[in-house]
Design a protein around this motif. Sequence first.
Motif, PDB file in Angstrom:
ATOM      1  N   ILE A  72      39.146  42.979  30.735  1.00 62.95           N
ATOM      2  CA  ILE A  72      39.977  44.115  31.141  1.00 62.95           C
ATOM      3  C   ILE A  72      41.447  43.761  31.360  1.00 62.95           C
ATOM      4  O   ILE A  72      42.268  44.658  31.576  1.00 62.95           O
ATOM      5  N   ARG A  73      41.807  42.458  31.277  1.00 64.22           N
ATOM      6  CA  ARG A  73      43.201  42.077  31.523  1.00 64.22           C
ATOM      7  C   ARG A  73      43.574  40.896  30.625  1.00 64.22           C
ATOM      8  O   ARG A  73      44.088  39.878  31.079  1.00 64.22           O
ATOM      9  N   ALA A  81      47.972  48.338  32.257  1.00 61.68           N
ATOM     10  CA  ALA A  81      47.039  49.366  32.715  1.00 61.68           C
ATOM     11  C   ALA A  81      46.377  48.963  34.025  1.00 61.68           C
ATOM     12  O   ALA A  81      46.171  49.793  34.922  1.00 61.68           O
ATOM     13  N   TYR A  82      46.053  47.665  34.143  1.00 59.95           N
ATOM     14  CA  TYR A  82      45.443  47.153  35.373  1.00 59.95           C
ATOM     15  C   TYR A  82      46.420  47.318  36.541  1.00 59.95           C
ATOM     16  O   TYR A  82      46.038  47.776  37.627  1.00 59.95           O
ATOM     17  N   GLU A  83      47.683  46.968  36.323  1.00 61.93           N
ATOM     18  CA  GLU A  83      48.674  47.061  37.391  1.00 61.93           C
ATOM     19  C   GLU A  83      48.903  48.507  37.823  1.00 61.93           C
ATOM     20  O   GLU A  83      49.212  48.770  38.983  1.00 61.93           O
ATOM     21  N   VAL A  84      48.750  49.449  36.891  1.00 64.38           N
ATOM     22  CA  VAL A  84      48.860  50.863  37.260  1.00 64.38           C
ATOM     23  C   VAL A  84      47.810  51.212  38.311  1.00 64.38           C
ATOM     24  O   VAL A  84      48.099  51.889  39.312  1.00 64.38           O
ATOM     25  N   SER A  90      47.723  50.618  46.247  1.00 65.12           N
ATOM     26  CA  SER A  90      48.651  50.255  47.325  1.00 65.12           C
ATOM     27  C   SER A  90      49.559  51.422  47.679  1.00 65.12           C
ATOM     28  O   SER A  90      49.910  51.623  48.847  1.00 65.12           O
ATOM     29  N   SER A  91      49.947  52.216  46.678  1.00 64.57           N
ATOM     30  CA  SER A  91      50.792  53.383  46.950  1.00 64.57           C
ATOM     31  C   SER A  91      50.052  54.408  47.803  1.00 64.57           C
ATOM     32  O   SER A  91      50.643  55.046  48.681  1.00 64.57           O
ATOM     33  N   ALA A  92      48.748  54.582  47.557  1.00 64.01           N
ATOM     34  CA  ALA A  92      47.964  55.526  48.353  1.00 64.01           C
ATOM     35  C   ALA A  92      47.875  55.066  49.805  1.00 64.01           C
ATOM     36  O   ALA A  92      47.931  55.890  50.733  1.00 64.01           O
ATOM     37  N   TYR A 141      53.227  38.252  39.988  1.00 65.65           N
ATOM     38  CA  TYR A 141      52.762  39.211  41.000  1.00 65.65           C
ATOM     39  C   TYR A 141      53.531  40.513  40.850  1.00 65.65           C
ATOM     40  O   TYR A 141      54.725  40.520  40.536  1.00 65.65           O
ATOM     41  N   GLY A 142      52.864  41.637  41.084  1.00 66.15           N
ATOM     42  CA  GLY A 142      53.446  42.953  40.845  1.00 66.15           C
ATOM     43  C   GLY A 142      54.686  43.240  41.676  1.00 66.15           C
ATOM     44  O   GLY A 142      54.838  42.761  42.802  1.00 66.15           O
ATOM     45  N   LEU A 143      55.584  44.041  41.099  1.00 63.98           N
ATOM     46  CA  LEU A 143      56.879  44.310  41.721  1.00 63.98           C
ATOM     47  C   LEU A 143      56.749  44.928  43.104  1.00 63.98           C
ATOM     48  O   LEU A 143      57.415  44.513  44.047  1.00 63.98           O
TER      49      LEU A 143
END
Length: 258
Positions: A72-73, A81-84, A90-92, A141-143
């Motif tokens: 999947i990555r 797509a995974y980071e989305v 985390s946004s929720a 690591y994600g932004l």
Amino acid sequence: MSEEIYIEQRDGIAHVVLNRPSLKNAVTLAMWSEMAAIFSGLAGEEEVRGVVLKGAGKDFSVGADISEFESIRDDRHQSAAYEVEVDACSSAIAALGKPVVAAISGYCLGGGCHLALACDFRFGDRTATVGIPAARLSIVYGLHSVQRLLALTGVSNAKRILYSADRYSAEQAISMGLLDELHENPGLAAEQFLRRLSVNAPLSIAGAKHMLNGLSMGVGGLDRAAVQRLIDEASESEDFREGRRAFAEKRPPQFRGA
């Protein structure tokens, strides 16, 4: 809800529990999506005044379930797509207009740290071990998580955490800003803390949370396209494949920077 995440509610406090204790609560792609839905749903539950996020068993979360990355990555498109899904989770958590406390015992690594950083507060016990091992898998690591890490720890500590991929004890995590408080029972302490906050005006808390989160996440002149390019290059690198192989084979990775 699946069996891998469940919710308990007691007198206005919701406990969201990662429930894969035999795998140290490693988070699957499906779980990222489910948590986003859970926290979005809690926004509409007026009786819930605060949330505790914790893991079943001895660990908060060892992070993303790397065993599924091969399928999947595996390249930049799958990684994006995974980071989305990860960012939606985390946004929720961050967008929920109620206070959220991560109750951390044992491992809080990588994706587990990502979850904890999105919470308003992080309470741990002395078994807590916190770190971000992305540099041992050739992952950037994600932004959003890097922004949250920077806001909590400052630039020097954030660089140390991300460059070294080290694991930090509870005491070290406190000194670096990764944990806020230490307790014998962080879940109970988090619940008691949230009960104290629950007598205050929900709209005041929601407004303060929205403003403070927004101010702490300002990116200024950051080149987002360049950030995405760096993430994509790492996602399609041979080093990322080597990092996964080394993890599966339980050996040190041999990185080449490509």
